[in-house]
Scaffold this active site. Structure first.
Site, PDB file in Angstrom:
ATOM      1  N   ASP A  41       0.842  -1.196   0.000  1.00 50.63           N
ATOM      2  CA  ASP A  41       0.000   0.000   0.000  1.00 50.63           C
ATOM      3  C   ASP A  41       0.878   1.247   0.000  1.00 50.63           C
ATOM      4  O   ASP A  41       1.610   1.488   0.968  1.00 50.63           O
ATOM      5  CB  ASP A  41      -0.901  -0.029   1.238  1.00 50.63           C
ATOM      6  CG  ASP A  41      -1.981   1.041   1.170  1.00 50.63           C
ATOM      7  OD1 ASP A  41      -1.930   1.907   0.277  1.00 50.63           O
ATOM      8  OD2 ASP A  41      -2.885   1.003   2.036  1.00 50.63           O
ATOM      9  N   ASP A  42       0.830   2.015  -1.066  1.00 47.12           N
ATOM     10  CA  ASP A  42       1.590   3.266  -1.196  1.00 47.12           C
ATOM     11  C   ASP A  42       3.101   3.037  -1.328  1.00 47.12           C
ATOM     12  O   ASP A  42       3.904   3.851  -0.861  1.00 47.12           O
ATOM     13  CB  ASP A  42       1.343   4.226  -0.007  1.00 47.12           C
ATOM     14  CG  ASP A  42      -0.087   4.714   0.097  1.00 47.12           C
ATOM     15  OD1 ASP A  42      -0.934   4.251  -0.680  1.00 47.12           O
ATOM     16  OD2 ASP A  42      -0.366   5.558   0.967  1.00 47.12           O
ATOM     17  N   CYS A  80      -6.205   4.307  -2.971  1.00 48.66           N
ATOM     18  CA  CYS A  80      -6.358   2.932  -2.468  1.00 48.66           C
ATOM     19  C   CYS A  80      -7.580   2.157  -2.960  1.00 48.66           C
ATOM     20  O   CYS A  80      -7.444   1.116  -3.585  1.00 48.66           O
ATOM     21  CB  CYS A  80      -6.357   2.951  -0.943  1.00 48.66           C
ATOM     22  SG  CYS A  80      -4.890   3.709  -0.217  1.00 48.66           S
ATOM     23  N   ARG A  84      -7.882  -1.069  -5.864  1.00 47.90           N
ATOM     24  CA  ARG A  84      -8.222  -2.456  -5.489  1.00 47.90           C
ATOM     25  C   ARG A  84      -9.442  -2.976  -6.249  1.00 47.90           C
ATOM     26  O   ARG A  84      -9.526  -4.159  -6.595  1.00 47.90           O
ATOM     27  CB  ARG A  84      -8.477  -2.544  -3.986  1.00 47.90           C
ATOM     28  CG  ARG A  84      -7.202  -2.405  -3.200  1.00 47.90           C
ATOM     29  CD  ARG A  84      -7.416  -1.706  -1.856  1.00 47.90           C
ATOM     30  NE  ARG A  84      -6.179  -1.014  -1.517  1.00 47.90           N
ATOM     31  CZ  ARG A  84      -5.181  -1.571  -0.849  1.00 47.90           C
ATOM     32  NH1 ARG A  84      -5.299  -2.787  -0.378  1.00 47.90           N
ATOM     33  NH2 ARG A  84      -4.080  -0.902  -0.627  1.00 47.90           N
ATOM     34  N   LYS A 133      -5.445  -5.409   4.178  1.00 44.22           N
ATOM     35  CA  LYS A 133      -6.300  -4.229   3.978  1.00 44.22           C
ATOM     36  C   LYS A 133      -7.261  -4.479   2.817  1.00 44.22           C
ATOM     37  O   LYS A 133      -6.824  -4.561   1.669  1.00 44.22           O
ATOM     38  CB  LYS A 133      -5.420  -3.013   3.698  1.00 44.22           C
ATOM     39  CG  LYS A 133      -6.183  -1.788   3.255  1.00 44.22           C
ATOM     40  CD  LYS A 133      -5.265  -0.610   3.094  1.00 44.22           C
ATOM     41  CE  LYS A 133      -5.944   0.513   2.330  1.00 44.22           C
ATOM     42  NZ  LYS A 133      -5.123   1.729   2.267  1.00 44.22           N
ATOM     43  N   HIS A 135     -10.533  -2.657   1.976  1.00 36.44           N
ATOM     44  CA  HIS A 135     -10.845  -1.305   1.466  1.00 36.44           C
ATOM     45  C   HIS A 135     -11.789  -1.285   0.272  1.00 36.44           C
ATOM     46  O   HIS A 135     -11.705  -0.399  -0.588  1.00 36.44           O
ATOM     47  CB  HIS A 135      -9.558  -0.527   1.152  1.00 36.44           C
ATOM     48  CG  HIS A 135      -9.681   0.917   1.539  1.00 36.44           C
ATOM     49  ND1 HIS A 135      -8.688   1.849   1.383  1.00 36.44           N
ATOM     50  CD2 HIS A 135     -10.752   1.588   2.057  1.00 36.44           C
ATOM     51  CE1 HIS A 135      -9.107   3.016   1.801  1.00 36.44           C
ATOM     52  NE2 HIS A 135     -10.355   2.885   2.217  1.00 36.44           N
ATOM     53  N   SER A 158      -7.965   1.813   5.551  1.00 32.67           N
ATOM     54  CA  SER A 158      -6.596   2.268   5.808  1.00 32.67           C
ATOM     55  C   SER A 158      -6.316   2.362   7.307  1.00 32.67           C
ATOM     56  O   SER A 158      -7.232   2.589   8.112  1.00 32.67           O
ATOM     57  CB  SER A 158      -6.369   3.641   5.169  1.00 32.67           C
ATOM     58  OG  SER A 158      -6.535   3.556   3.781  1.00 32.67           O
ATOM     59  N   HIS A 216       1.651   2.362   3.913  1.00 34.84           N
ATOM     60  CA  HIS A 216       0.699   3.453   4.185  1.00 34.84           C
ATOM     61  C   HIS A 216       0.939   3.955   5.609  1.00 34.84           C
ATOM     62  O   HIS A 216       1.243   3.170   6.506  1.00 34.84           O
ATOM     63  CB  HIS A 216      -0.722   2.904   4.056  1.00 34.84           C
ATOM     64  CG  HIS A 216      -1.796   3.944   3.990  1.00 34.84           C
ATOM     65  ND1 HIS A 216      -2.151   4.711   5.075  1.00 34.84           N
ATOM     66  CD2 HIS A 216      -2.589   4.338   2.972  1.00 34.84           C
ATOM     67  CE1 HIS A 216      -3.133   5.530   4.720  1.00 34.84           C
ATOM     68  NE2 HIS A 216      -3.415   5.331   3.445  1.00 34.84           N
ATOM     69  N   ASP A 268      -0.652  -0.618  -4.682  1.00 36.12           N
ATOM     70  CA  ASP A 268      -1.911  -0.030  -5.166  1.00 36.12           C
ATOM     71  C   ASP A 268      -1.742   1.338  -5.810  1.00 36.12           C
ATOM     72  O   ASP A 268      -2.510   1.733  -6.674  1.00 36.12           O
ATOM     73  CB  ASP A 268      -2.933   0.046  -4.031  1.00 36.12           C
ATOM     74  CG  ASP A 268      -2.508   0.984  -2.905  1.00 36.12           C
ATOM     75  OD1 ASP A 268      -1.295   1.272  -2.770  1.00 36.12           O
ATOM     76  OD2 ASP A 268      -3.388   1.435  -2.140  1.00 36.12           O
ATOM     77  N   ASN A 269      -0.739   2.095  -5.358  1.00 32.92           N
ATOM     78  CA  ASN A 269      -0.518   3.447  -5.900  1.00 32.92           C
ATOM     79  C   ASN A 269       0.858   3.911  -5.447  1.00 32.92           C
ATOM     80  O   ASN A 269       1.518   3.272  -4.638  1.00 32.92           O
ATOM     81  CB  ASN A 269      -1.606   4.443  -5.451  1.00 32.92           C
ATOM     82  CG  ASN A 269      -1.834   4.466  -3.959  1.00 32.92           C
ATOM     83  OD1 ASN A 269      -2.834   3.940  -3.466  1.00 32.92           O
ATOM     84  ND2 ASN A 269      -0.912   5.059  -3.227  1.00 32.92           N
ATOM     85  N   LYS A 284       1.460   9.646  -4.989  1.00 37.15           N
ATOM     86  CA  LYS A 284       0.085   9.194  -4.744  1.00 37.15           C
ATOM     87  C   LYS A 284      -0.923  10.315  -4.989  1.00 37.15           C
ATOM     88  O   LYS A 284      -0.710  11.451  -4.570  1.00 37.15           O
ATOM     89  CB  LYS A 284      -0.015   8.727  -3.297  1.00 37.15           C
ATOM     90  CG  LYS A 284      -1.423   8.382  -2.842  1.00 37.15           C
ATOM     91  CD  LYS A 284      -1.420   7.916  -1.398  1.00 37.15           C
ATOM     92  CE  LYS A 284      -2.823   7.570  -0.936  1.00 37.15           C
ATOM     93  NZ  LYS A 284      -2.853   6.997   0.412  1.00 37.15           N
TER      94      LYS A 284
END
Ligand code: MG
Length: 466
Positions: A41-42, A80, A84, A133, A135, A158, A216, A268-269, A284
């Site tokens: 994540d991130d 996020c 997904r 996660k 989300h 998150s 994240h 994810d990003n 992001k």
């Protein structure tokens, strides 16, 4: 859009509701491949050692040496939840109704008429686990255990959102394990669950989806990793994620499952306040490449050549159709935006023909990529997650489209639009043709943004000289 091998929704659901049929039971002797999808994540494009980054990631570097590393793999969205939604359905998040980040007060989630990878594999006899996660909706009807997973363990959104619940669920039952999840031990706890799942899945093929909570913010690492990286807590956290990948690869080796298991790793990003996008522009929350270009590693000894680097364009949208092909699953009934990239993964091809890839921020279409070229047509008037300017943060058309050749100009610094009006016209026509297949509110957002130009309201962040 690919529509091959699609079945009717009625037929798909009929298959999905069946218990193990003799056909499936018979196929277990020639066992179907296992699939492990690890999603950070991130995480930045430039963080990992195998991408030239400074952080120590020996296990991910080994994955790259033993499998394939992609240099042009993009997420379908720079934040996020929508990222997904695309990953699990193979369809643009603006098409499936998840265009923005979901918060604990939201009552929505991924609509139940969309089919996830887990729902696609379940009728083939797969065991399925989601750890981490989610989300895509935290209310019971949206949790993974209603989306094709046998079991779920993790924080459903998150880690900077409250209440920071740690949940465990099986179909029909949701249990709150912690009202405020302990952050320091999340990664080892996720890993322990994932490894145990691998170890208990000897009788059936499995799909393990491991969307990590980190890096994240707020960041946290276990005592074993905290303070160990020379690059601060972010480094500690990424090194612990790398350790987790090593534990999973070791479990596969212990149980002689390496050659039967496709392992995928991505994020994810792009990176948020910390972390490196490498040489890419943006972070992001932007549709510059730094917001969406991700590390992507794929390993399956004997099926994916070792040590290869693929520069062909690929997307998170492609995971579902590729897994479908590998596992012999019928494609879900709705048209997909992703394509089967097995010809890249197998080494048969170095790039694939495909329609333009669209870049959305929330409901707004901002860019399109076609081959090496990327066209920008709109941008927000300020940085995301920053104090908004007077009048609010709004999406504005660019005074004129900008065109970048990502093969020569990876950081999107040199606009070629004045020199290549033919390409601007071609890509814009293609993106508008694809957009015409989207739900009406998404098309309307585009035309309303474009209208602002005729009203004399243009601009972007950073503002261009006129
Ligand atoms: Mg993220």
């Amino acid at each position: 859009m690919k529509t091959t091998r699609q079945v009717s929704r009625r037929r798909f659901l009929a298959q999905a509701s069946l218990p193990l049929t003799p056909r499936v039971a018979a196929s277990s002797s020639a066992r179907k491949p296992n699939v492990i999808l690890i999603y950070a994540d991130d995480l930045g494009y430039g963080d990992l050692g195998c991408y030239g980054g400074k952080l120590r990631t020996p296990n991910l570097d080994r994955m790259a040496r033993e499998g394939m590393r992609f240099t042009h793999f993009v997420s379908a969205n720079p934040v996020c939840s929508p990222s997904r939604a695309a990953l699990l359905t193979g369809r643009y998040p603006t098409r499936v109704g998840v265009p923005r980040v979901l918060f604990p007060q939201d009552k929505e989630g991924l609509p139940d008429d969309e089919v996830t990878i887990a729902q696609m594999l379940k009728p083939l006899g797969y065991r399925t686990l989601c750890v981490g996660k989610w989300h895509l909706g935290h209310l019971p009807q949206y949790l993974p255990t209603n989306r094709g997973f046998d079991e779920y363990y993790g924080i459903p959104y998150s880690n900077d959102m409250n209440p920071r619940l740690l949940l465990h669920s099986v179909p029909g039952k949701v249990e709150i394990l912690e009202e405020i999840a302990t952050l320091e031990t999340l990664t080892p706890r996720y890993t322990e669950r994932a490894v145990r799942f691998i170890e208990t899945s000897k009788e059936a093929p499995f799909f393990l989806y491991l969307p990590h909570t980190y890096p994240h913010i707020p960041l946290a690492a276990s005592p074993r990793f905290k303070g160990k990286s020379p690059h601060g807590l972010y480094g500690d956290v990424v090194e612990e994620l790398d350790w987790s990948v090593g534990e999973i690869l070791a479990a596969l080796k212990r149980h002689n499952l390496e050659r039967d298991t496709l392992v995928l790793f991505s994020s994810d990003n792009g990176p948020w306040f910390l972390g490196s996008p490498g040489m890419l522009r943006g972070r992001k929350g932007t549709t510059y490449e730094g917001g969406v270009r991700e590390p992507f590693l794929a390993r399956m000894p004997g099926r994916i050549p070792a040590g290869k680097v693929c520069h062909g364009l690929a997307s998170t949208l492609d995971i579902l159709p590729t897994v479908a092909k590998l596992c012999g699953a019928p494609l879900p009934p709705k048209p997909l935006d992703g394509i089967d990239i097995w010809p890249l993964l197998s080494g048969a091809r170095s790039s694939l023909e495909r329609e333009v890839l669209l870049y959305f921020d929330n409901v707004h279409l901002q860019c399109a990529r076609w081959g090496n070229y990327k066209l920008h047509v709109a941008r927000y008037n300020s940085q995301v997650y920053s104090p908004p300017p007077a009048g609010g943060r709004i999406n504005l058309p660019l005074p004129r489209p900008e065109l970048y050749d990502l093969s020569l100009d990876p950081d999107e610094s040199y606009d070629l639009a004045p020199e290549r009006p033919d390409l601007v016209k071609e890509i814009q026509a293609r993106m508008e043709r694809v957009l015409a297949t989207f739900p009406e509110p998404i098309q309307r957002a585009y035309t309303e943004t474009a209208k602002k130009k005729t009203e004399g309201q243009t601009g972007a962040f950073p503002r261009l000289a006129q």
